[in-house]
Enzyme design. Structure first.
Site, PDB file in Angstrom:
ATOM      1  N   THR A  28      -6.513  -8.816   3.113  1.00  0.00           N
ATOM      2  CA  THR A  28      -7.612  -8.857   2.138  1.00  0.00           C
ATOM      3  C   THR A  28      -7.212  -8.069   0.896  1.00  0.00           C
ATOM      4  OG1 THR A  28      -9.226  -8.969   3.920  1.00  0.00           O
ATOM      5  CG2 THR A  28     -10.052  -8.225   1.796  1.00  0.00           C
ATOM      6  N   GLY A  29      -7.668  -8.536  -0.250  1.00  0.00           N
ATOM      7  CA  GLY A  29      -7.471  -7.759  -1.481  1.00  0.00           C
ATOM      8  C   GLY A  29      -6.838  -8.586  -2.581  1.00  0.00           C
ATOM      9  N   THR A  31      -3.891  -8.268  -4.034  1.00  0.00           N
ATOM     10  CA  THR A  31      -2.487  -8.642  -3.811  1.00  0.00           C
ATOM     11  C   THR A  31      -2.410  -9.817  -2.836  1.00  0.00           C
ATOM     12  OG1 THR A  31      -2.010  -6.287  -4.055  1.00  0.00           O
ATOM     13  CG2 THR A  31      -0.190  -7.689  -3.327  1.00  0.00           C
ATOM     14  N   LYS A  94      -5.403   2.008   4.244  1.00  0.00           N
ATOM     15  CA  LYS A  94      -5.990   0.708   3.929  1.00  0.00           C
ATOM     16  C   LYS A  94      -7.518   0.831   3.992  1.00  0.00           C
ATOM     17  CE  LYS A  94      -4.501  -3.015   5.557  1.00  0.00           C
ATOM     18  NZ  LYS A  94      -4.823  -3.513   4.194  1.00  0.00           N
ATOM     19  N   GLU A 103      -8.707  -5.974   9.584  1.00  0.00           N
ATOM     20  CA  GLU A 103      -7.281  -5.908   9.221  1.00  0.00           C
ATOM     21  C   GLU A 103      -6.488  -5.258  10.348  1.00  0.00           C
ATOM     22  OE1 GLU A 103      -7.766  -5.633   4.358  1.00  0.00           O
ATOM     23  OE2 GLU A 103      -7.641  -3.783   5.502  1.00  0.00           O
ATOM     24  N   LYS A 121       1.517   2.067  -5.406  1.00  0.00           N
ATOM     25  CA  LYS A 121       0.981   2.398  -4.072  1.00  0.00           C
ATOM     26  C   LYS A 121       1.870   3.363  -3.282  1.00  0.00           C
ATOM     27  CE  LYS A 121      -2.407  -0.595  -4.691  1.00  0.00           C
ATOM     28  NZ  LYS A 121      -2.634  -1.768  -3.922  1.00  0.00           N
TER      29      LYS A 121
HETATM   30  C1  5RP Z   1      -8.709  -4.037   1.895  1.00  0.00           C
HETATM   31  C2  5RP Z   1      -7.369  -3.414   1.869  1.00  0.00           C
HETATM   32  C3  5RP Z   1      -6.443  -3.846   0.791  1.00  0.00           C
HETATM   33  O1  5RP Z   1      -5.251  -4.275   1.354  1.00  0.00           O
HETATM   34  C4  5RP Z   1      -6.180  -2.684  -0.119  1.00  0.00           C
HETATM   35  O2  5RP Z   1      -7.425  -2.182  -0.598  1.00  0.00           O
HETATM   36  C5  5RP Z   1      -5.288  -3.072  -1.299  1.00  0.00           C
HETATM   37  O3  5RP Z   1      -5.971  -3.930  -2.146  1.00  0.00           O
HETATM   38  P1  5RP Z   1      -5.331  -4.512  -3.471  1.00  0.00           P
HETATM   39  O4  5RP Z   1      -4.268  -5.475  -3.063  1.00  0.00           O
HETATM   40  O5  5RP Z   1      -6.503  -5.176  -4.165  1.00  0.00           O
HETATM   41  O6  5RP Z   1      -4.792  -3.366  -4.283  1.00  0.00           O
HETATM   42  O7  5RP Z   1      -7.008  -2.599   2.671  1.00  0.00           O
HETATM   43  O8  5RP Z   1      -9.518  -3.475   2.901  1.00  0.00           O
END
Ligand code: 5RP
Length: 217
Positions: A28-29, A31, A94, A103, A121
């Site tokens: 999710t997210g 990326t 996460k 997840e 990150k």
């Molecule tokens: C969601 C997550 C995502 O992987 C994490 O927040 C990174 O998100 P992004 O790719 O938008 O930076 O753990 O619960």
């Protein structure tokens, strides 16, 4: 490359791990959204996907990717997801998007967990990003008092309800020098559904996009 271009580069590199006729675990997210877009281009080659959130399910269905229930899919060869922080040992924070429990379940059910991130990150010590905990709503004050004893400053994510109907506490002020130990301690607090530390089951591979190209560790 700007941050979105780096996220896209990491996500598209993860497509190389997808094997034909398999079911892919999808995180999710923002990326992972780039990964979903890339997966849609090869959707005819895969059997389908298992999703870690309502948001990813909706995006995949809109792009014509078949979404299966984890209970029907069995063990998965591959899980692809982003992270809010990673250290050099591929231990992660996460849950910035609040999907940490599903997840962690899909990651646990997968043989290989490939994490896709941009260079922002990567940290030396986890904890600058507030550590998310999914908690049963009636336990949130109790859990907040317990994590305060561990040195955290818990903040309720206001106006947010997880896909499982629970609350999120974001733990500020932690410097996590022993991630597996902290994960274990937090897991033992009654009322915690899931801790956003992915240290006992870290990623197997991190694909990190930097302005100078991809780094894999
Ligand atoms: C969601 C997550 C995502 O992987 C994490 O927040 C990174 O998100 P992004 O790719 O938008 O930076 O753990 O619960």
């Amino acid at each position: 490359m700007n941050q979105d271009e780096m996220k896209q580069a990491a996500a598209e590199a993860a497509i190389q791990h997808v094997e034909d006729d398999t079911i892919v675990g999808v995180g999710t997210g923002s990326t992972v959204n780039f990964f979903i877009d890339a997966l849609a281009r090869i959707k005819g080659r895969i059997e389908g996907a298992v999703s870690s959130s309502q948001a990813s399910t909706e995006r995949m269905r809109a792009l014509g990717i078949r979404v299966l229930d984890l209970n029907e899919a069995g063990p998965l060869p591959l899980y692809v997801d982003g992270a809010d922080e990673t250290n050099a040992h591929r231990q992660l924070i996460k849950g910035g998007g609040g999907a940490l429990t599903r997840e962690k379940i899909v990651a646990a059910a997968s043989e290989k967990f490939v994490c896709v991130v941009d260079a922002s990150k990567k940290v030396g010590v986890l904890g600058e990003f507030p550590l998310p905990l999914e908690v049963i709503p009636m336990a949130r004050s109790y859990v907040a008092r317990e994590v305060a004893k561990l040195g955290a400053r818990p903040v309720l994510r206001s106006g947010f309800v997880t896909d499982n109907g629970n609350d999120i506490l974001d733990l500020h002020g932690l410097s996590i020098v022993n991630p597996p130990e902290l994960e274990e301690r937090i897991n033992q607090i009654v009322g915690v559904v899931c801790c956003g530390l992915f240290a006992q089951r870290p990623a197997d591979e991190v694909i990190m996009a930097t302005p100078d190209g991809l780094q894999v560790f």
